[in-house]
Design an enzyme around this catalytic site. Sequence first.
Site, short mmCIF file in Angstrom:
data_model
loop_
_atom_site.label_atom_id
_atom_site.label_comp_id
_atom_site.label_asym_id
_atom_site.label_seq_id
_atom_site.Cartn_x
_atom_site.Cartn_y
_atom_site.Cartn_z
N TYR A 180 -6.30 10.11 -11.24
CA TYR A 180 -5.10 9.92 -10.43
C TYR A 180 -3.94 10.75 -11.00
O TYR A 180 -3.25 11.47 -10.28
CB TYR A 180 -4.73 8.43 -10.40
N GLY A 209 -6.63 -8.13 -5.59
CA GLY A 209 -7.27 -6.94 -6.13
C GLY A 209 -8.19 -6.26 -5.13
O GLY A 209 -9.03 -5.45 -5.51
N ALA A 210 -8.03 -6.54 -3.84
CA ALA A 210 -8.90 -5.93 -2.82
C ALA A 210 -8.21 -4.74 -2.17
O ALA A 210 -8.70 -4.19 -1.19
CB ALA A 210 -9.27 -6.96 -1.77
N LEU A 261 -5.27 -4.96 -0.73
CA LEU A 261 -4.44 -5.43 0.39
C LEU A 261 -3.05 -5.84 -0.08
O LEU A 261 -2.27 -6.41 0.67
CB LEU A 261 -5.13 -6.60 1.10
N SER A 262 -2.78 -5.52 -1.34
CA SER A 262 -1.44 -5.71 -1.91
C SER A 262 -0.95 -7.15 -1.92
O SER A 262 0.17 -7.45 -1.49
CB SER A 262 -0.42 -4.80 -1.21
N ASP A 312 3.71 -0.24 -0.59
CA ASP A 312 3.30 -1.64 -0.50
C ASP A 312 4.46 -2.52 -0.02
O ASP A 312 4.33 -3.29 0.94
CB ASP A 312 2.81 -2.16 -1.86
N SER A 316 -0.08 -8.37 -4.51
CA SER A 316 1.02 -8.32 -5.50
C SER A 316 2.36 -8.08 -4.81
O SER A 316 3.34 -8.77 -5.11
CB SER A 316 0.75 -7.25 -6.56
N ASP A 325 2.47 9.83 -0.50
CA ASP A 325 3.77 9.19 -0.82
C ASP A 325 4.52 9.94 -1.92
O ASP A 325 5.71 10.19 -1.80
CB ASP A 325 3.60 7.69 -1.16
#
Length: 386
Positions: free
Chosen positions: A220, A120-121, A123-124, A170, A126, A38
């Site tokens: 990162y 927090g897995a 899978l977004s 996301d 948030s 991205d």
Amino acid sequence: MDKLVADVEELYRSSFACAAQCCARAPGRVEVLGNHTDYNEGLVLSAAIDRHLCVAVGRSDNTFEFVSGSFPERVVISEVVPQKEYAWTNYALGVYHWLKAAGYPVAPFRMAVTSTIPQGAGLSSSAAFEVASGLALGDLYGFKIDKQELAHLCRKAEHTFAGANCGLLDQYSVLFGKQQHLLLIDFRTLDYRPISLAGLDIVFAITESGVTHRLGESAYNDRRIECESAARYFSEKDPAVHSLRDVNPGKLHQAGDELQASALKRAQHVIGEIERVKAAIELLEQKDLRGFGKLLYGSHESSLVNFENSCPELDSLVRIASQFEGAYGSRLTGGGFGGATLSVLDCTIEKHTFVRHLTDAYARETGHTCAIHFATPAGGAEIIER
Ligand code: ADP
Ligand code: MG
């Protein structure tokens, strides 16, 4: 009515002693292919999934009030600033803040939240929270917002109120996902296109490794710097190159010794991922799930060897999944350095057999417990008409 919607309306009513006025629902998402591309203006294949977060909202006089089925407290906030104690409210508060800053006619609100997206897995949850909040507030205060603008605004909310430096993947996936489709996103143009899975009956297994390597965050940043330095190297040779997106695999082979070995490997991963996304689209058009799955294994191998964002636990999960009959492919998904893997499985597999196969072997190999979430591609976020 959808159970989650009924639940959120009931939570709203029991918490605020009146009926909610508007309601919106947003899915979780998973990165399918196109790892770390991205921020290199690359291509990503992702999917919205059939796990959702619902918000119900109503007008309030001058305070903001929140309840969530996932948290015990009822929170009352009078000033729209990032919250420390009840940090989970930041996602909705941040969206409110940026809607207002953009000139939309928002005012204080009450909100209830229910969700089947694990937090927090990877899978977004948030982004689902932000996007559902934005849509519900638009409905409540009578304005329409362009979805691309909402995606940008939600990302800004996540940066400034939640302090998470996420990209647009996301929010785009959550907004533009389509049932029985993957979503192709071009991070150079921000164009997106659904990729049909008609006739391809797959199920995703997202597996949390249970480990997060602390080195993740600094590594990162290092990776981003290495990608930038590789892009700079190629653009000095050819001014038409603006990012790694412009470097084709042929050019990679011509790289000289001046390009650091590590930067070359990072570039190989990113450019390889972009090529794998292109190949995946063709293979899906040809309904070739075996070929598609091989690209996922190739992606993981490249993470391990080139991008060095895998770890023994993720390698173990991918290897164990690959031994399961009915698995097409498997790879780490998201940032890496711990976190989760995605396995693409035939929809006829017995889920409990897969769970036992993976959890037993993973515990034996690593001593860790993994959590597995099954999901299928779903449609994007929407306002619930009532
Ligand atoms: P991910 O997006 O991968 O699930 P994040 O850490 O980015 O993980 O976001 C998780 C956070 O989002 C939670 O810690 C919480 O603050 C907020 N959140 C997610 N789901 C809910 C929910 N159902 N109710 C309240 N807050 C939620
Ligand atoms: Mg998140």
